[in-house]
Every structure is written in structure tokens, then in C-alpha cells.
Design an enzyme around this catalytic site. Structure first.
Site, PDB file in Angstrom:
ATOM      1  N   ASP A  98       2.895 -33.632 -53.193  1.00 36.92           N
ATOM      2  CA  ASP A  98       3.953 -34.644 -53.212  1.00 36.92           C
ATOM      3  C   ASP A  98       4.765 -34.487 -51.926  1.00 36.92           C
ATOM      4  O   ASP A  98       4.737 -33.437 -51.275  1.00 36.92           O
ATOM      5  CB  ASP A  98       4.839 -34.429 -54.435  1.00 36.92           C
ATOM      6  CG  ASP A  98       6.006 -35.393 -54.475  1.00 36.92           C
ATOM      7  OD1 ASP A  98       5.796 -36.598 -54.290  1.00 36.92           O
ATOM      8  OD2 ASP A  98       7.141 -34.918 -54.690  1.00 36.92           O
TER       9      ASP A  98
ATOM     10  N   ASP B 275       8.509 -35.946 -51.135  1.00 39.50           N
ATOM     11  CA  ASP B 275       9.947 -35.709 -51.272  1.00 39.50           C
ATOM     12  C   ASP B 275      10.220 -34.545 -52.217  1.00 39.50           C
ATOM     13  O   ASP B 275       9.837 -34.584 -53.386  1.00 39.50           O
ATOM     14  CB  ASP B 275      10.643 -36.967 -51.806  1.00 39.50           C
ATOM     15  CG  ASP B 275      10.414 -38.175 -50.907  1.00 39.50           C
ATOM     16  OD1 ASP B 275      10.580 -38.037 -49.688  1.00 39.50           O
ATOM     17  OD2 ASP B 275      10.062 -39.248 -51.427  1.00 39.50           O
TER      18      ASP B 275
END
Length: 240
Positions: free
Chosen positions: A7, A9
Site C-alpha cells: 500500500d 499512504d
């Protein structure tokens, strides 16, 4: 494990707080205006609890719908490119995106040193890597952080829209990244800080789901599907 799927953020870059602040500014403005018009109490968006539960890790429009539903509010979907002044799901999403882009332009983007070191380590070990993000700004954020050359594939909000992939907590985007790298899910590890993200990793039957606890929610990450929880990816390079 032959591949690592990260991922963006909160795992690779310090942008989760930027997103949380932008969501709060947008939702508070909308909720305050609605309360004034209807003569009801204004209850602000909680940048920790509401963000983690309803927004974090989800595609932008899904985040808008999910949070508004928690407040009993329904809006027409509109279109993803609705102007920011329009009270539709698309319009609120546009408002939020403009706020994020402004904050990124003003403040820049910083990558987590431990995450960057870990990505270098797995690549040096011969594993391939991909970024899997709900953000349509993923490419720009990677470039701003100076880490866009560390990933073999990118499945982000733009790709998800083009390929009509369901967003997290559905596993579709992670499965698409594994396909792009030519490996079955069982041979791929998922790295996520969002509850919806670890749910996606578990739903996709990936070989390992690593929760990255940036917000003091280690038990929640485990409950939602993380096999292992660390505070920083650098911990995974320590001898055990």
C-alpha cells in the site's frame, strides 16, 4: 514469497495524515453547512476514528458513501469529475482531492525511511514489488517522494477505474497486481496500514498479510486479517 505488494499512504509515504486532514476539512465543511440549513447540531468528522473506520484504504467515492451512510446521509452519485461545489458523491470526492493536492504541493511528500530500506532489501533478495493504492494520485506521490523506480508494477485508482476493479476491502486490486507480476496470491505478501487493506489481503488468500501500525491499532489490524503487525517495516529486517 516471490513478490511484495505495498500500500502507499501510511506504508510507504507519510501521506495518511495528509489524507485524514483533507477528509476532515472537506467533511466538516459539508456537515457544518448541512447542519446550518437543517437547524441541527454539527457533529464534526473524527480524523482518527471516522477515518480509520469508514475512509482509510477505500476508493475515494466509496469513502464518501461509507462515511455519509454512517451519519444517515444519502447523496446522488453524480460523476467522478463533478465540480467541487456540487453536493454529490463525486463532487465531495473532488473537493477532497483538491485539498490533498494542495497540501502535497505546499508540504511535499516524505517516504518512511524504514519502508524504503525494506523495499531495497527485498529487491536485492530477488523479489519483485508492486504498489497497490486506492489513490488516483499514486504516480505523482511516488515521484514526489523519489521512490517511483522501486516498483515493477503499479495498481492505483486510475488503473482500478480503467479495469473496473472493486476497491479495498475487496481483494481485486491486490489480485490484479499479483497477476501483473505473474504469481499466485499464495506467493505474494501484502503490506497494509488500513483496516480495509488487511481485509483485502485476507480475502484474496495471500501468503502473508503484514499490518503496519501507524495509528495504535495493532489489535484491530490483527482482527481484520493481519498475520503479523509491526510499527515499521524496518523491524522485518531485524534478526529474530
Amino acid at each position: 514469497m516471490r513478490t511484495c505488494l505495498f500500500d502507499l499512504d501510511g506504508v510507504l509515504t507519510r501521506t495518511a495524515k495528509v489524507h485524514a486532514a483533507a477528509w476532515k476539512e472537506m467533511f466538516d465543511d459539508f456537515l457544518r453547512g448541512r447542519a446550518d440549513r437543517e437547524g441541527t447540531d454539527f457533529v464534526p468528522f473524527d480524523a482518527v476514528r471516522d477515518y480509520d473506520e469508514y475512509v482509510d484504504g477505500r476508493p475515494r467515492e466509496d469513502g464518501v458513501r461509507t462515511f455519509l451512510a454512517s451519519r444517515g446521509v444519502e447523496l446522488p452519485d453524480g460523476a467522478p469529475d463533478d465540480p467541487p461545489e456540487r453536493d454529490t458523491v463525486g463532487g465531495l470526492g473532488t473537493r477532497k482531492n483538491e485539498l490533498v493536492l494542495r497540501r502535497i504541493r505546499e508540504d511535499g511528500v516524505e517516504a518512511y525511511e524504514g519502508s524504503v530500506a525494506y523495499v531495497h532489501a527485498v529487491r536485492d533478495a530477488g523479489l519483485r514489488t508492486a504498489v497497490v493504492s486506492s489513490s488516483a494520485n499514486c504516480r505523482d506521490v511516488l515521484a514526489a517522494a523519489g521512490i517511483d523506480d522501486l516498483f515493477d508494477e503499479r495498481v492505483d485508482g486510475v488503473v482500478a477505474r480503467e479495469q473496473r476493479l472493486h476497491g479495498k476491502p475487496a481483494p481485486d486490486t491486490y489480485l490484479a497486481a499479483a497477476r501483473a507480476l505473474g504469481v499466485p496470491p499464495a506467493e505474494a505478501a501484502v503490506f497494509e496500514d488500513a483496516l480495509a487493506g488487511v481485509e483485502a489481503g485476507r480475502a484474496g488468500n495471500f501468503g502473508l498479510v503484514v499490518g503496519v501500525d501507524r495509528a495504535g491499532q495493532a489489535e484491530e489490524l490483527r482482527r481484520h486479517g493481519a498475520d503479523v503487525v509491526v510499527d515499521d517495516l524496518a523491524e522485518l529486517m531485524e534478526s529474530r
